[in-house]
Write a protein that holds these residues in place. Structure first.
Motif, PDB file in Angstrom:
ATOM      1  N   GLU A 167      -7.154   3.625   3.347  1.00 65.99           N
ATOM      2  CA  GLU A 167      -8.026   3.363   2.200  1.00 65.99           C
ATOM      3  C   GLU A 167      -7.789   1.993   1.574  1.00 65.99           C
ATOM      4  O   GLU A 167      -8.718   1.330   1.140  1.00 65.99           O
ATOM      5  N   LYS A 168      -6.557   1.581   1.525  1.00 61.15           N
ATOM      6  CA  LYS A 168      -6.250   0.303   0.866  1.00 61.15           C
ATOM      7  C   LYS A 168      -6.568  -0.894   1.747  1.00 61.15           C
ATOM      8  O   LYS A 168      -7.010  -1.926   1.265  1.00 61.15           O
ATOM      9  N   GLU A 220       2.524   1.999  -3.359  1.00 64.46           N
ATOM     10  CA  GLU A 220       1.623   2.486  -4.400  1.00 64.46           C
ATOM     11  C   GLU A 220       1.583   4.010  -4.471  1.00 64.46           C
ATOM     12  O   GLU A 220       1.134   4.583  -5.454  1.00 64.46           O
ATOM     13  N   ALA A 255       0.834  -1.201   0.000  1.00 63.15           N
ATOM     14  CA  ALA A 255       0.000   0.000   0.000  1.00 63.15           C
ATOM     15  C   ALA A 255       0.871   1.254   0.000  1.00 63.15           C
ATOM     16  O   ALA A 255       0.563   2.239  -0.680  1.00 63.15           O
ATOM     17  N   GLN A 303      -3.641   6.699   2.641  1.00 60.66           N
ATOM     18  CA  GLN A 303      -3.569   5.668   1.606  1.00 60.66           C
ATOM     19  C   GLN A 303      -3.735   4.265   2.200  1.00 60.66           C
ATOM     20  O   GLN A 303      -4.478   3.427   1.681  1.00 60.66           O
TER      21      GLN A 303
END
Ligand code: WT7
Length: 606
Positions: A542-543, A495, A492, A539
């Motif tokens: 969210e992931k 990314e 994650a 992030q």
């Protein structure tokens, strides 16, 4: 057939030359550290050299069952040396030339090797490695410990131009960079030049016929934890397994040019530089250098130079090159590429997609091959063109492989599940023992869940039956009673466009039990700031979910890695806790990153 005999060297050389009539086929294109240093060697030439060197070893007293240590750069003579051992039924124990004298000594002693094969020196990128000096140091340590190795055979590699034209490698143009005057100390009666011994050796040598279960080699597993284990593979099963996996996983065709970038000093090199491709009569690239020298487009320039069709590398190399953007890749054609492989660690979907979209121009299937030193060859892998891919998943078991996912109490989980990855039945390439310590073999792999081979990896099976390796079980962490894999948090993080590489470790937390401490390496052109850490947390939330929100994110210009490129999370855990008692850090490739990380620790929860 009971009582039948075989020899793997015979199968990868004599059989290819005499039965398959492929003597004139190129076995290896050798690409030296410098782009203009190249040579090639055919199956026939290799057979002659192997016979000669087998005769040399025989004359030095090497017999079936003896152990021979090999500490060499990535040159054709490394292949010659290992195959000559196999021809005589002697076990090769190859020690990666990036390992220290101490590690070499430890491995020589563990298997009581009676002979060492090494080279004068070599370059890896800009770095000069004085191999003979390290070998001397190792042999001195062995002597001090009461184990004198009686013979050390030295390849004149760096200064090979002194040898004239008689030597196949010296046919390559002289090295452009000034060749340093590497002073070699010489132990009379112990040290012998390879080229001098080979001079007197005949070029025919009857192979030593072996039982399928005779040992073939010893290879030590990467020393991220504890004393290295001497993994023992045997002649018959290993031969069958690497030949078959190579053929199907890379969809081998006679006209292929295969390139596995791994060093032969690792299992990937044993299985997919030497034995697997050669058992199929394949042409391969043997590369001495590194992906970033002389520049970051080296890999793709080699792909074009030899028209490589199947390419096999590690996620760490992909992430490294990804940092420099698409240009160094796209400036080369890469039109020959058909299949791209990856191995060594879970590949994060972002790196997978870059590999697929940029390197493979969306044309090439990716084979994400999960396996281990212990398994000899691929275990979970797609078959290119046949298995629908999912970025980051090693997909399904290879033929004959029976995986299962177990929970902590050892119960097999069905359908969608996450837990311990085990194998329910043996396969031809399974290791047979830990050299000199069969009990350790049993306790390491078979004790936790009796009746199963335990990989030590965590794994998830999704609703479509795909397997996803989540990382080593010891890299799992439990946050507020939820099992998390460090690999999924890392993925994650990576990314995010600013992040080149990330390593996540578990950190003690008074309420949650454990929390996440993240080390992140930024891409060129980005700076570390509180805005960035907030973005990264968002992030991850969210992931994965709020449970995975890290408590600490530290800027890490470099990460401690083993020489094979594995991140040493054990060391990072200590750094996170400001614990300077790091244990054995002799396997860290660049120890200077450790003090750098200590001085930039996060002191408060962010
Ligand atoms: C460990 C074995 C086998 C060649 C190189 C490493 C990890 C390996 C994958 C993959 C996710 C992978 C596992 C395994 N690993 N390949 N495709 N996806 N993880 O050999 O040093 O024996 O390491 O590497 O954790 O247990 P090794």
């Amino acid at each position: 057939m009971k009582g039948a005999t075989t020899n793997i060297c015979y199968n990868v050389l004599d059989r290819i030359v005499h039965e398959k009539k492929l003597g004139d086929k190129i076995a290896f294109y050798w690409e030296g550290n410098e782009p203009e240093e190249t040579t090639q060697i055919t199956y026939h030439e290799l057979l002659v050299q192997v016979c000669q060197f087998s005769n040399v070893l025989r004359k030095q007293g090497i017999r079936k069952g003896d152990r021979v240590a090999i500490y060499m750069p990535m040159i054709p003579k490394l292949v010659v040396a290992m195959l000559a051992c196999a021809r005589l039924g002697a076990l090769h124990s190859i020690v990666f030339a990036g390992f220290s004298a101490e590690s070499l000594c430890e491995r020589i002693l563990d298997a009581s090797c009676s002979l060492l094969i090494t080279a004068d020196a070599f370059y890896r990128g800009e770095k000069l490695v004085k191999l003979k000096e390290l070998a001397d140091e190792a042999l001195e340590k062995c002597r001090e410990k009461g184990f004198p190795v009686r013979c050390c055979i030295v390849v004149k590699h760096l200064r090979r131009t002194e040898l004239g034209t008689g030597d196949s490698l010296s046919q390559s143009p002289p090295i452009k960079r000034p060749c340093p005057d590497v002073q070699i100390s010489w132990n009379e009666g112990v040290d012998f030049w390879w080229h001098e011994l080979i001079h007197e050796a005949g070029d025919e040598c009857e192979p030593e016929w072996c039982d399928a279960e005779d040992p073939l080699f010893i290879l030590y597993t990467s020393g991220s934890t504890g004393k290295p284990k001497g993994v023992v593979h045997t002649v018959g099963g290993y031969m069958l397994y690497v030949a078959t996996t190579f053929k199907y996983v890379f969809d081998f065709h006679a006209e292929d040019v295969f390139w596995c970038t791994a060093d032969i000093g690792w299992i990937t090199g044993h299985s997919y530089v030497t034995y697997g491709p050669m058992a199929n009569g394949a042409t391969s690239v043997l590369f001495e250098g590194i992906p970033t020298y002389p520049d970051v487009s080296r890999m793709w320039s080699i792909v074009d130079k030899y028209k490589v069709t199947k390419f096999y590398t590690a996620p760490t190399a992909i992430r490294l090159l990804m940092k420099f953007g698409d240009k160094p890749v796209t400036k080369h054609s890469r039109a020959s590429l058909q299949v791209l492989g990856t191995v060594g660690e879970p590949i994060n979907p972002e790196a997978w997609l870059w590999y697929h979209q940029v390197v493979g121009a969306q044309r090439c299937p990716i084979v994400d091959t999960f396996w281990q030193t212990e398994t000899g060859g691929h275990m979970l892998t797609p078959l290119p063109g046949a298995t629908p891919m999912k970025p980051g998943s090693a997909t399904f078991p290879f033929f004959g492989v029976a995986p299962a996912i177990l929970n902590e109490s050892g119960e097999e989980l069905e359908g969608e599940a996450e837990g311990y990855l085990v194998f329910k039945q043996p396969w031809p390439g399974i290791m047979r023992t830990v050299y000199g310590n069969h009990e350790r073999f049993e306790t390491t792999y078979f004790k936790k869940f009796p009746g199963y081979y335990v990989t030590g990896d965590g794994c998830r099976r999704d609703q479509d039956g795909y397997y996803w390796i989540t990382g080593r079980i010891d890299d799992m962490l439990n946050v507020s009673g939820h099992l998390l894999s460090t690999a999924e948090v890392e993925s994650a993080l990576v990314e995010h466009k600013a992040i080149a590489e990330a390593a996540v470790v578990s950190h003690p937390h008074p309420v949650k039990g454990e929390c996440l401490y993240c080390f992140v390496t930024l891409c060129d052109g980005y700076t570390f700031s509180s805005t960035l850490t907030e973005e990264l947390k968002k992030q991850i939330r969210e992931k994965i979910g709020p449970i995975a929100t890290p408590d600490y994110i530290q800027n890490a210009p470099g990460l401690p890695k083993t020489r094979s490129g594995k991140i040493m999370r054990r060391v990072l855990r200590k750094i996170a806790q400001n614990d300077h008692d790091l244990g054995d850090i002799s396997t860290v490739a660049d120890p200077s990153v450790i003090s750098q990380l200590f001085s930039h620790r996060c002191l408060t929860v962010q």
